[in-house]
Design a protein around this motif. Structure first.
Motif, PDB file in Angstrom:
ATOM      1  N   THR A  46      19.130   9.460  25.475  1.00  0.00           N
ATOM      2  CA  THR A  46      17.718   8.828  25.709  1.00  0.00           C
ATOM      3  C   THR A  46      16.622   9.747  26.073  1.00  0.00           C
ATOM      4  OG1 THR A  46      18.246   8.062  27.930  1.00  0.00           O
ATOM      5  CG2 THR A  46      18.672   6.679  26.228  1.00  0.00           C
ATOM      6  N   VAL A  51      16.490   9.720  19.207  1.00  0.00           N
ATOM      7  CA  VAL A  51      16.911   8.789  19.781  1.00  0.00           C
ATOM      8  C   VAL A  51      15.831   7.509  20.095  1.00  0.00           C
ATOM      9  CG1 VAL A  51      18.554   7.929  21.287  1.00  0.00           C
ATOM     10  CG2 VAL A  51      19.176   9.764  20.399  1.00  0.00           C
ATOM     11  N   LYS A  52      14.920   8.032  20.861  1.00  0.00           N
ATOM     12  CA  LYS A  52      13.804   7.323  21.217  1.00  0.00           C
ATOM     13  C   LYS A  52      13.122   6.660  20.103  1.00  0.00           C
ATOM     14  CE  LYS A  52      12.751   9.632  25.608  1.00  0.00           C
ATOM     15  NZ  LYS A  52      11.565  10.320  26.265  1.00  0.00           N
ATOM     16  N   ASP A  54      14.859   6.006  17.155  1.00  0.00           N
ATOM     17  CA  ASP A  54      15.707   5.200  16.625  1.00  0.00           C
ATOM     18  C   ASP A  54      15.635   3.645  17.052  1.00  0.00           C
ATOM     19  OD1 ASP A  54      16.125   7.078  14.610  1.00  0.00           O
ATOM     20  OD2 ASP A  54      17.950   7.564  15.858  1.00  0.00           O
ATOM     21  N   ILE A  55      15.424   3.838  18.598  1.00  0.00           N
ATOM     22  CA  ILE A  55      15.372   2.652  19.537  1.00  0.00           C
ATOM     23  C   ILE A  55      14.228   2.000  19.237  1.00  0.00           C
ATOM     24  CG2 ILE A  55      15.201   1.946  21.783  1.00  0.00           C
ATOM     25  CD1 ILE A  55      17.098   4.304  22.613  1.00  0.00           C
ATOM     26  N   TYR A  59      13.725  -1.820  17.694  1.00  0.00           N
ATOM     27  CA  TYR A  59      12.777  -2.936  18.501  1.00  0.00           C
ATOM     28  C   TYR A  59      11.969  -3.545  17.568  1.00  0.00           C
ATOM     29  CZ  TYR A  59       9.670  -4.909  21.838  1.00  0.00           C
ATOM     30  OH  TYR A  59       8.993  -5.659  22.589  1.00  0.00           O
ATOM     31  N   ILE A  64      16.919  -5.211  18.222  1.00  0.00           N
ATOM     32  CA  ILE A  64      17.160  -5.063  19.496  1.00  0.00           C
ATOM     33  C   ILE A  64      15.795  -5.558  20.330  1.00  0.00           C
ATOM     34  CG2 ILE A  64      18.875  -3.108  19.737  1.00  0.00           C
ATOM     35  CD1 ILE A  64      16.559  -1.352  20.443  1.00  0.00           C
ATOM     36  N   HIS A  68      16.551  -5.233  26.410  1.00  0.00           N
ATOM     37  CA  HIS A  68      17.620  -3.902  25.972  1.00  0.00           C
ATOM     38  C   HIS A  68      17.029  -2.561  25.976  1.00  0.00           C
ATOM     39  CE1 HIS A  68      19.807  -7.526  24.025  1.00  0.00           C
ATOM     40  NE2 HIS A  68      20.382  -6.936  25.255  1.00  0.00           N
ATOM     41  N   VAL A  69      15.672  -2.589  25.528  1.00  0.00           N
ATOM     42  CA  VAL A  69      14.903  -1.313  25.329  1.00  0.00           C
ATOM     43  C   VAL A  69      14.693  -0.845  26.881  1.00  0.00           C
ATOM     44  CG1 VAL A  69      12.778  -0.367  24.526  1.00  0.00           C
ATOM     45  CG2 VAL A  69      14.008  -1.902  23.204  1.00  0.00           C
ATOM     46  N   ILE A  72      17.455   0.597  28.570  1.00  0.00           N
ATOM     47  CA  ILE A  72      18.008   1.960  28.224  1.00  0.00           C
ATOM     48  C   ILE A  72      16.761   3.150  28.187  1.00  0.00           C
ATOM     49  CG2 ILE A  72      17.579   1.948  25.568  1.00  0.00           C
ATOM     50  CD1 ILE A  72      20.324   3.315  25.494  1.00  0.00           C
ATOM     51  N   LEU A  73      15.586   2.806  28.222  1.00  0.00           N
ATOM     52  CA  LEU A  73      14.486   3.645  28.317  1.00  0.00           C
ATOM     53  C   LEU A  73      13.776   3.760  29.496  1.00  0.00           C
ATOM     54  CD1 LEU A  73      12.950   3.494  24.674  1.00  0.00           C
ATOM     55  CD2 LEU A  73      14.552   5.032  25.401  1.00  0.00           C
TER      56      LEU A  73
END
Length: 100
Positions: A46, A51-52, A54-55, A59, A64, A68-69, A72-73
């Protein structure tokens, strides 16, 4: 006390053997070794800009959800993404940006 969830998965035999050796050497349980490895992987991944991104894209696309965001972040980055998503969802603003 945090809650736990039982999971079952298949892993390459060599990885399980390595986890077992480490667990034995450190006088720990295999599960603890695997949980620590998963925590480390998630923490390190993360930090990756890819990856950030992609997240964030997941979102923005509704794949997602905000909680959830945030999980993880972290709250600060999640709130930044939520504010940007709100701005992007504003049709008038989106049209202005598209016209630039």
């Amino acid at each position: 006390m945090s809650s736990s969830k039982r999971v079952q998965f298949r892993a390459p035999e060599q990885l399980i053997e390595q986890a077992d050796v480490l667990a034995t050497a450190e006088d720990r349980d295999r599960t603890d070794v695997i949980i620590d490895a998963l925590r480390t992987y998630l923490s390190e991944s993360t930090e990756s800009d890819d990856v950030k991104r992609d997240i964030a894209n997941a979102y923005y696309d509704g794949v997602i959800e905000y909680p959830h965001v945030k999980a993880i972040l972290g709250p600060k980055e999640a709130e930044n993404l939520r504010l940007l998503k709100d701005q992007l969802d504003d049709d008038a603003l989106a049209e202005e940006i598209a016209d630039l």
